[in-house]
Design a protein around this motif. Sequence first.
Motif, PDB file in Angstrom:
ATOM      1  N   PRO A  86     -38.061  19.104 -21.621  1.00 36.78           N
ATOM      2  CA  PRO A  86     -36.916  19.743 -20.940  1.00 36.78           C
ATOM      3  C   PRO A  86     -36.982  19.620 -19.422  1.00 36.78           C
ATOM      4  CG  PRO A  86     -38.470  21.406 -21.705  1.00 36.78           C
ATOM      5  CD  PRO A  86     -38.930  20.098 -22.276  1.00 36.78           C
ATOM      6  N   GLN A  87     -38.164  19.282 -18.900  1.00 39.11           N
ATOM      7  CA  GLN A  87     -38.304  19.161 -17.442  1.00 39.11           C
ATOM      8  C   GLN A  87     -37.611  17.923 -16.893  1.00 39.11           C
ATOM      9  OE1 GLN A  87     -40.604  18.160 -19.596  1.00 39.11           O
ATOM     10  NE2 GLN A  87     -41.026  16.067 -18.929  1.00 39.11           N
ATOM     11  N   ALA A  88     -37.294  16.956 -17.741  1.00 39.51           N
ATOM     12  CA  ALA A  88     -36.722  15.684 -17.286  1.00 39.51           C
ATOM     13  C   ALA A  88     -35.201  15.774 -17.181  1.00 39.51           C
ATOM     14  CB  ALA A  88     -37.108  14.566 -18.241  1.00 39.51           C
ATOM     15  N   LEU A  89     -34.651  15.252 -16.078  1.00 36.00           N
ATOM     16  CA  LEU A  89     -33.212  15.088 -15.937  1.00 36.00           C
ATOM     17  C   LEU A  89     -32.816  13.810 -16.672  1.00 36.00           C
ATOM     18  CD1 LEU A  89     -30.608  16.156 -14.402  1.00 36.00           C
ATOM     19  CD2 LEU A  89     -31.124  14.369 -12.714  1.00 36.00           C
ATOM     20  N   VAL A  90     -31.942  13.941 -17.658  1.00 30.98           N
ATOM     21  CA  VAL A  90     -31.588  12.798 -18.504  1.00 30.98           C
ATOM     22  C   VAL A  90     -30.185  12.319 -18.145  1.00 30.98           C
ATOM     23  CG1 VAL A  90     -31.265  11.967 -20.861  1.00 30.98           C
ATOM     24  CG2 VAL A  90     -33.069  13.639 -20.356  1.00 30.98           C
ATOM     25  N   LEU A  91     -30.089  11.032 -17.804  1.00 33.45           N
ATOM     26  CA  LEU A  91     -28.812  10.413 -17.442  1.00 33.45           C
ATOM     27  C   LEU A  91     -28.428   9.394 -18.502  1.00 33.45           C
ATOM     28  CD1 LEU A  91     -30.680  10.648 -14.597  1.00 33.45           C
ATOM     29  CD2 LEU A  91     -28.466  10.034 -13.646  1.00 33.45           C
ATOM     30  N   GLY A  92     -27.223   9.523 -19.039  1.00 30.36           N
ATOM     31  CA  GLY A  92     -26.687   8.541 -19.962  1.00 30.36           C
ATOM     32  C   GLY A  92     -25.670   7.670 -19.252  1.00 30.36           C
ATOM     33  N   ILE A  93     -25.746   6.364 -19.472  1.00 31.97           N
ATOM     34  CA  ILE A  93     -24.834   5.420 -18.814  1.00 31.97           C
ATOM     35  C   ILE A  93     -24.110   4.596 -19.872  1.00 31.97           C
ATOM     36  CG2 ILE A  93     -24.664   3.414 -17.292  1.00 31.97           C
ATOM     37  CD1 ILE A  93     -27.092   4.395 -15.809  1.00 31.97           C
ATOM     38  N   THR A  94     -22.780   4.574 -19.792  1.00 31.84           N
ATOM     39  CA  THR A  94     -21.999   3.699 -20.643  1.00 31.84           C
ATOM     40  C   THR A  94     -20.853   3.119 -19.833  1.00 31.84           C
ATOM     41  OG1 THR A  94     -20.991   3.480 -22.834  1.00 31.84           O
ATOM     42  CG2 THR A  94     -20.403   5.448 -21.575  1.00 31.84           C
ATOM     43  N   GLY A  95     -20.017   2.325 -20.482  1.00 28.43           N
ATOM     44  CA  GLY A  95     -18.910   1.647 -19.819  1.00 28.43           C
ATOM     45  C   GLY A  95     -18.736   0.268 -20.420  1.00 28.43           C
ATOM     46  N   THR A  96     -17.611  -0.362 -20.139  1.00 34.34           N
ATOM     47  CA  THR A  96     -17.369  -1.701 -20.686  1.00 34.34           C
ATOM     48  C   THR A  96     -18.253  -2.731 -20.008  1.00 34.34           C
ATOM     49  OG1 THR A  96     -15.062  -1.070 -21.082  1.00 34.34           O
ATOM     50  CG2 THR A  96     -15.606  -3.413 -21.221  1.00 34.34           C
ATOM     51  N   ASN A  97     -18.320  -2.678 -18.682  1.00 36.59           N
ATOM     52  CA  ASN A  97     -19.084  -3.661 -17.923  1.00 36.59           C
ATOM     53  C   ASN A  97     -20.049  -2.967 -16.970  1.00 36.59           C
ATOM     54  OD1 ASN A  97     -17.555  -5.854 -19.011  1.00 36.59           O
ATOM     55  ND2 ASN A  97     -15.909  -5.385 -17.564  1.00 36.59           N
ATOM     56  N   GLY A  98     -21.135  -3.661 -16.653  1.00 35.75           N
ATOM     57  CA  GLY A  98     -22.046  -3.185 -15.619  1.00 35.75           C
ATOM     58  C   GLY A  98     -23.082  -2.177 -16.051  1.00 35.75           C
ATOM     59  N   LYS A  99     -23.200  -1.929 -17.349  1.00 32.61           N
ATOM     60  CA  LYS A  99     -24.139  -0.897 -17.811  1.00 32.61           C
ATOM     61  C   LYS A  99     -25.578  -1.229 -17.445  1.00 32.61           C
ATOM     62  CE  LYS A  99     -22.845  -1.200 -22.132  1.00 32.61           C
ATOM     63  NZ  LYS A  99     -21.652  -2.070 -22.012  1.00 32.61           N
ATOM     64  N   THR A 100     -26.015  -2.438 -17.769  1.00 32.78           N
ATOM     65  CA  THR A 100     -27.426  -2.772 -17.572  1.00 32.78           C
ATOM     66  C   THR A 100     -27.768  -2.879 -16.086  1.00 32.78           C
ATOM     67  OG1 THR A 100     -27.508  -3.918 -19.700  1.00 32.78           O
ATOM     68  CG2 THR A 100     -29.243  -4.432 -18.113  1.00 32.78           C
ATOM     69  N   GLY A 101     -26.905  -3.522 -15.301  1.00 34.82           N
ATOM     70  CA  GLY A 101     -27.164  -3.604 -13.874  1.00 34.82           C
ATOM     71  C   GLY A 101     -27.206  -2.231 -13.231  1.00 34.82           C
ATOM     72  N   THR A 102     -26.267  -1.369 -13.616  1.00 33.16           N
ATOM     73  CA  THR A 102     -26.245  -0.004 -13.073  1.00 33.16           C
ATOM     74  C   THR A 102     -27.469   0.771 -13.528  1.00 33.16           C
ATOM     75  OG1 THR A 102     -23.827  -0.018 -13.061  1.00 33.16           O
ATOM     76  CG2 THR A 102     -24.907   2.126 -12.961  1.00 33.16           C
TER      77      THR A 102
END
Length: 464
Positions: free
Chosen positions: A101-117
């Motif tokens: 629970p101590q970790a800030l978890v960020l989820g990333i999605t989208g059509t393009n640019g997911k891996t680079g972002t």
Amino acid sequence: MDALRLDDVLEITGGRRFGSEGEPELSGVSIDSRTAGAGQLFVCLPGERFDGHGFAQAAADAGAAALVVQRELPVPLPQVLVPSCLAALGALGQARRRASPQALVLGITGTNGKTGTKDLAAAALGADRRCVSSLRSYNNAVGVPLTLLDVGPDTEAVVVELGSNAPGEIEALSRMVEPDVGLITNVHAGHLEGLGSLAGVRAEKAALLTGLVGRRVSILNRDDPSYGSLAAMAPGEVLSFGLSESADLRARDVRCSVESTRFVLDDDGREVVVRHLGRHAVFNALAALACAQVAGVDRAEAVQALAQVPPPPGRLQFKQRGGFTVLDDSYNANPGSLAAAAAAVAELGHPGRRVFVVGDMLELGSSSHELHRAAGRALAQSFPQLLVAVGSYARDVVAGAVEIGLDRDACITCSDREGAHAALASRLQRGDLVLVKASRRMALEDVLTDLSLPEPEGEAAIAP
């Protein structure tokens, strides 16, 4: 990750134990017998081409300490029998996330640019946080739990890429990840075969926002046409990024070159440099800095970290070949990413001729012909001197390009990679810049294999 006990695995998965006795301490989780290590739990995932159950003995020989299986195997290891190995892997990943629970978890999605972002965000957060992030494009029901299983008690931030090509997949992954922060890079036509329409794509990506927990921060592209509808669905704070004057985190003075992309942050005048190429890289970098801002990372350290991140494989990577330069963007393609790649070539200022080698964009369903024709129009606006279209929709691409003025004599259609290779061998000139772009299954990067141009007469290199 921390060591698991077999009893933990049984409790998390709801499985039934059989096989060898003993209580091994598990050092990690593996799904690949080639990389399985001593003391690991090997999950026997069945797949379309391979069934992990057939590699259980190889994993045991490599030192695996226990197995998760869907059927009993004659392998002398403790085994946990479950209805679905894939569901068990997901449950193990979710349990690891909940145990941190101590970790800030960020989820990333989208059509393009997911891996680079994702790569840029992980670097920005990693500037002064212990950060875990998805490897490569580990963004599905297999890759996401593997990422979560790398989280440990000292992890301070987690960056997870979430992908989808069918309705409900982002919702399921979000339930597993339980992100505090949700970032949507953009919404464009992609995977329409499964998602149906642009509205279907938008609804699928928006499921990330409805799955937020904890701080419930949404990071959204202010320049994207779907911004308004996505912002309306956000369950809490919204932080926007883009070139628009109304963006919370805004870039100005964008400059693109063959070495880097540069821009200035509007709020503090700080210059940002990234090695990722093209104007679309500005949005990826802004999104990463927005993630850093939410996490409380010092901006100067985050900006410095971004400058060190190389582009992901197959995403606008320069490769020198015999007499010409390849801009390899062959990892995948959809209408938005193809247009962005062509625009990037136009802005780079490379002195050579522009040669576009483009293959089919797959999974576009009933819109395939129309979208390939529109792609041709977008390509023509970057004024290539040669357009080589490859695949089932090559004629649509060329028709669209010619429709808005590209010379028909500058266009070639080819049914396969071999035909494209032959066409390029006779048409390429020294100094050309060759953009290669197609959906992953086209394997279009192979079209330039072994292709080189002879030295011009009188300019051959002299051996020392």
